[in-house]
Each structure stands twice: as C-alpha cells, then as structure tokens.
Design an enzyme around this catalytic site. Structure first.
Site, PDB file in Angstrom:
ATOM      1  CB  CYS A 274      38.919  39.123 -21.929  1.00  0.00           C
ATOM      2  SG  CYS A 274      40.699  39.058 -21.994  1.00  0.00           S
ATOM      3  NE  ARG A 303      47.091  32.967 -24.291  1.00  0.00           N
ATOM      4  CZ  ARG A 303      47.495  34.164 -23.883  1.00  0.00           C
ATOM      5  NH1 ARG A 303      48.734  34.555 -24.157  1.00  0.00           N
ATOM      6  NH2 ARG A 303      46.689  34.969 -23.232  1.00  0.00           N
ATOM      7  CD  GLN A 321      46.240  35.562 -19.209  1.00  0.00           C
ATOM      8  OE1 GLN A 321      45.032  35.421 -19.355  1.00  0.00           O
ATOM      9  NE2 GLN A 321      46.969  36.343 -19.975  1.00  0.00           N
ATOM     10  CG  HIS A 325      38.760  41.750 -17.303  1.00  0.00           C
ATOM     11  ND1 HIS A 325      38.613  40.404 -17.128  1.00  0.00           N
ATOM     12  CD2 HIS A 325      39.541  41.908 -18.392  1.00  0.00           C
ATOM     13  CE1 HIS A 325      39.274  39.761 -18.086  1.00  0.00           C
ATOM     14  NE2 HIS A 325      39.846  40.652 -18.870  1.00  0.00           N
ATOM     15  CG  HIS A 451      42.290  43.237 -20.755  1.00  0.00           C
ATOM     16  ND1 HIS A 451      41.402  42.232 -21.014  1.00  0.00           N
ATOM     17  CD2 HIS A 451      42.137  44.123 -21.760  1.00  0.00           C
ATOM     18  CE1 HIS A 451      40.753  42.505 -22.132  1.00  0.00           C
ATOM     19  NE2 HIS A 451      41.175  43.643 -22.602  1.00  0.00           N
TER      20      HIS A 451
HETATM   21 ZN   LIG Z   1      41.288  40.412 -20.258  1.00  0.00          ZN
END
Ligand SMILES: [Zn+2]
Ligand SMILES: [Zn+2]
Length: 577
Positions: A274, A303, A321, A325, A451
C-alpha cells in the site's frame, strides 16, 4: 469439512472430550499436569506436562483405549463453584492451574468440573455424562512450548476430535485421509512444483513446473485485470523508515517487518504494497475524470512469521499479493463494489471454487473517520452484495479500525474453507498520505480508497489449487499437458518426434517419454504425474497417421486425427478446462 467451533453441539462435546482425554492421561501418567485444552476448528487439543515423557503414536492408542473405558463407565459430570481463595488452595500443587487462577479477578467465582476421580478447572459448559463421548479419535501429538514461548518448557499437545455418531466420525476420518493424500507439500514435491530449503525457512523456491503454473496464473490475472480497466505498477521491495512512519506500519506492524541499513538509514522490506502504491498516486495530479482509478500490483511482500507457524505454501515468510488499490469518489463506492464482486465471482468460478461473503463492520471503540462515512460505506457494501445477488454474513464490529470490508471464503473440493479475496475500504491512508483529486469545480477533494485481492497470495492460492485438484490440474493449468509414449522406439519414435513438433508449434506443453522402459511402466508413470493427456503411438497410429490417447482418470483409449486432437485441446484450453 466441518468447523467444530461453529457448531454449538459439537463445540460442547469436543470441549468435554478434552477433559476425557485429560482424565485418561492422568490414569496412565499420574504425574501429568494440564495447561489448556481448547476447542479448535479441527476438534480439540490439550497441552500436557508429562515431565520428560514424549508421547508417541503408540501411546495415543493406549490413551484412546483408556478414554473408551472411562466413557463406558459413564460417570456424571458435576459442576462446583469456588472463590478464588478456595481455588488457589484446591489446586495449590498445580502450577499451571495456579497460573490460570491468579489471572482471574479477586471476586470471581471459579468453576470446577468433576467426572469420577478427575477434577479440572473449567468454565464449561459440558455434556451431562461422559457416556455421551463415544465417537472420538485422537489424531496426532506434537510438542508445544508453554505459552508459546521457546524459553519455556515443552509440553505435549494431543489433538483429537469427537462427533455425535460413528458415521459422522468415519466420514470425517475419510476426509482427513483424502486431505492427507492431497497435501500440497507432498504433491508439490512429487509433481516437482516447488521446494523448501533449510537455508530459507518459510521462503519457497519455485521449480520449473511450478513456474509454469505460476506464470499461467499471473498472465490470467493480468489479462482479466486489463479487461476490468486496471493499470499496473511495480513498487520497490525496500523503502525507508520515514515512509513506514507516514503509513503507520512502523508503529503497528514493526515486529513483523525485516529491516536493513542502507547508507546509515534504516530501511524495511515491505510487508504490504500500500505505501508504495500511495506514493505512485501522489506522483501526479489527478482529476475526478480519472476516477475510479484502478491500480494493480503483483507485489512481493515479506512478513516475519514464527518458525513454528510455517506451513508449506500456506504459511510463508514471503508471498506475492495480487493487490490493487482503487481510488474513487464516495458516490462511486457501490457501483465499484458491484463490479468487483462480479469480477471475483468470475475468477473463482474458473477454478470451480464456490465462496461465501462476510461483511465486517465498524468496531465499537477503536476506529477512525466519521460515523456517517462508515454508515454510508457499510450501506454501499450491503447494497452491492444485494445487487450482485450475493448473500453475506455480517461480522458486527469486526472491521479494521480504518474501514469496513468484505471477505471472500472459498470452499474447495473437500469442503474446506479458505479466506482468499478481500475488499477493504480504507479511510486512513488517504489522510496519512494526504491524497487528493481535483473535482469538477476545481476544488481539491479527498478520494475514497480501497485495497483488494482476489487470490490473496499467489503462493497460497497455488497451494489451495494443488489440494483442490489433488494435483490433477485442468489442461489449461497443467505444467505438462500431453505426454507422448512411443510403444517401440525402433518403429514409432520418428512419428512421435514429429508429432511432438506439431504439438509444440500449437503452443501445447508436451513431453516425449522415449525411455527404454516397458509400455505399462511408462503409462503408469504418466498417470502418477497426473498429466491430462497420455498419447500412445504404435503401428496403427503410424500407419493411419492418427493418435490414440487416454485422458487422465479414464481407462478408455480414444483415437483421433492429429487435427481433431489439436482442435480438441485448443477448445479445452480456451475454455479453461
Ligand atoms: Zn493496500
Ligand atoms: Zn471444560
């Protein structure tokens, strides 16, 4: 597959069965001490201190026998209430129960349950008698640190499950067997899709065949998103500390982020895409005419996950991912969500995955933004679901502090549920990054942002697909689509090589098995590799310029001309079958 926690009756009998397990363990190991024994989606477990004793699979059989014996005795289960002081006295020789009791309020009423010679601290509720606990099975045992802390003692965690009827139990055990056969870690190895290395725990390696599958998924993703009017970006893996302070991750997510120094500045490897996406938005001025602006990124994130939580491709430390957005005006929310639901629906149906939607609304206490904006947004999400003709379950107060969301839980071919897609509205980041657009009247306005992911994580989605299809991928996804086996190299190899060329020119993924092995052996091998089409070429095929093939899962041999075969495969691939 059933979720024990969601079923009230099963919840109670599994909880009660955990006590039955503890009682049986106590009969066999009189020094045993018990920590906690919660109900989980898959049944129940109990964490037990057995000194240095490590429980084996054989021990489980013995414990299970003792559980059956206690169940047959059929003792009633009695509840007793104690003050904190009384409870501390009663359990004074049990450090684990003392630990639990000491954390309770001074004036709390503490309940104990007794069945026969066994008493356990518990809030309840339980079944009436242990007789009701008949159809159970101990599933496995593992080590578990006390309170999950590796500095603490290792306890023995015994897992089990209990049902109301023998039939339910057997059906469930059969599903577990099937799930074991489909385990993506096992199939991933057998089908040479991916590997793991002790040099990078939680960091998967994709092998050539896995890369084919992955590239197909990614290309499919790009194609579909292009049709939906998305643009694409790629943002850096590492960004400096200041950025993470602006985004807020530095304060709320720091412990899951990997960091490194570059020229004496602290940088973090992105755990989310993001903030990078926000910087791209801010890179230029935006007009209301551009909205909704849909910006996609297949973003690689890292992560930190505890090593004990890692699980094949399901739980990793790095994943991609399928992020995007969307920037829009408040009035565009509903229409955009309707469109997104239809989009997600289309993608899942290609994989024959059904799904359920959950709507999480404003938390009661910690949230940012105005209540009426929340209300409008939640209303828009609800309306969008109804317009898309989709039922949804509401999780009141379960939204993130920065906005409501829709979660998509897909159901695989074994009936197991996986949360994959999310549509998350965000009232926070547009403020933190001071995002604006120029409205009709020339004034600066703040866009609404969301998102969203559809696969969730590509790596995890591949894991789900491996288990969903049991490794037998439909032709459009299969790393190898066609395997050619000449019966006898001396007479049939030339024809086979020629055919391979033709099929490769048609962009099919083809292998030729020219090993000097018996025909039966090579055919079985082709089935083991779960290749959709196995072509067998002998005298008949060479003479008549045809091909004979078997489709995976079928024993029938079909003979076609080369042209008919290629058009059939083309049709199959075009229709994503
Ligand atoms: Zn995001
Ligand atoms: Zn209990």
């Amino acid at each position: 597959m059933i979720n024990i926690k969601e079923n009230e009756k099963l919840n109670i009998i599994n909880h009660s069965c955990a006590h039955l397990l503890a009682q049986a363990v106590k009969h066999i190991y009189s020094d045993a001490l018990f920590w906690v024994g919660p109900v989980i989606e898959e049944g129940f477990y109990y964490d037990i201190d057995l000194g240095d004793k490590v429980i084996s699979e054989d021990d489980l059989v013995i414990i299970e026998k003792e559980m059956k014996k206690i169940s047959k005795d059929g003792k009633r289960i009695y509840r007793e209430e104690l003050t904190k002081k009384e409870a501390l006295e009663k359990f004074k020789n049990d450090m684990y129960k003392i630990d639990l009791i000491e954390r309770m309020e001074n004036d709390s009423i503490i309940s104990c349950y007794t069945q026969g010679d066994f008493t356990d601290l518990c809030r309840g509720p339980h079944v009436e008698t242990v007789k009701e606990l008949k159809h159970f099975k101990l599933l496995k045992v593992s080590g578990a640190y006390f309170k999950g802390d590796s500095n603490n003692k290792m306890l023995q965690r015994i897992y089990g499950i209990c049902f109301e009827t023998e039939e339910d139990l057997n059906n469930h055990l059969m599903l577990l067997e099937e799930a074991k056969k489909r385990d993506h870690k096992k199939l991933g190895k057998e089908l040479e899709l991916f590997m793991m290395s002790e040099y990078g725990p939680g960091f998967p390696f994709f092998l050539p065949k896995g890369m084919i599958l992955r590239n197909i998924l990614e290309n499919y993703w790009y194609e579909e998103h292009t049709l939906e009017g998305y643009q694409f970006i790629k943002t850096p893996i590492m960004l400096n500390q200041q950025l993470w302070e602006v985004s807020g991750h530095w304060y709320t997510y720091r412990e899951n982020m990997y960091t490194s120094n570059i020229d004496e500045n602290l940088f973090a490897i992105k755990p989310m895409n993001c903030p990078g996406g926000m910087l791209v938005y801010k890179n230029s001025l935006h007009s209301y005419k551009e909205l909704p602006l849909r910006v996609g990124e297949l973003g690689l994130v890292h992560r930190h996950e505890a090593s004990g939580a890692l699980n094949g491709l399901f739980r990793v430390r790095t994943f991609t991912q399928d992020d995007a957005h969307i920037f829009m005006t408040e009035n565009q929310i509903e229409e955009e969500i309707v469109r997104l639901i239809a989009f997600i629906d289309r993608v899942y149906s290609v994989f024959n995955l059904t799904y359920k939607i959950e709507l999480s609304t404003r938390p009661l206490e910690k949230y940012i933004g105005e209540i009426d904006v929340w209300d409008k947004a939640e209303e828009a999400l609800k309306k969008a679901c109804s317009k898309a003709n989709k039922e949804y379950v509401i999780n009141p107060g379960d939204g993130a502090f920065y906005g409501p969301k829709l979660d998509f839980h897909v159901t695989d071919s074994l009936g197991r549920k996986w949360q994959c897609g999310t549509i998350q509205l965000d009232f926070n980041l547009p403020v933190r990054f001071d995002l604006t657009y120029i409205d009709k009247d020339g004034s600066k306005k703040r866009p609404v942002m969301l998102h969203r992911v559809i696969f969730g994580s590509i790596e995890r989605f591949i894991g789900i697909l491996i288990e969903h299809y049991a490794g037998a991928f439909p032709t459009w996804l299969a790393p190898v689509q066609i395997n050619i086996i000449p019966v006898n190299n001396e007479f049939h190899l030339d024809y086979a090589e020629n055919l391979k060329k033709i099929l490769l020119n048609n962009n099919f993924r083809v292998e030729l098995d020219e090993r000097e092995e018996k025909l039966g052996y090579r055919m079985r091998d082709s089935v083991m590799k779960k290749i959709p089409f196995t072509i067998i070429l002998g005298d008949n095929e060479v003479n008549s310029k045809t091909i004979s093939f078997r489709h995976y899962g079928s024993e029938d041999t079909v003979t076609l001309s080369i042209e008919d075969f290629t058009s059939m495969i083309n049709y199959t691939i075009t229709n994503k079958e």
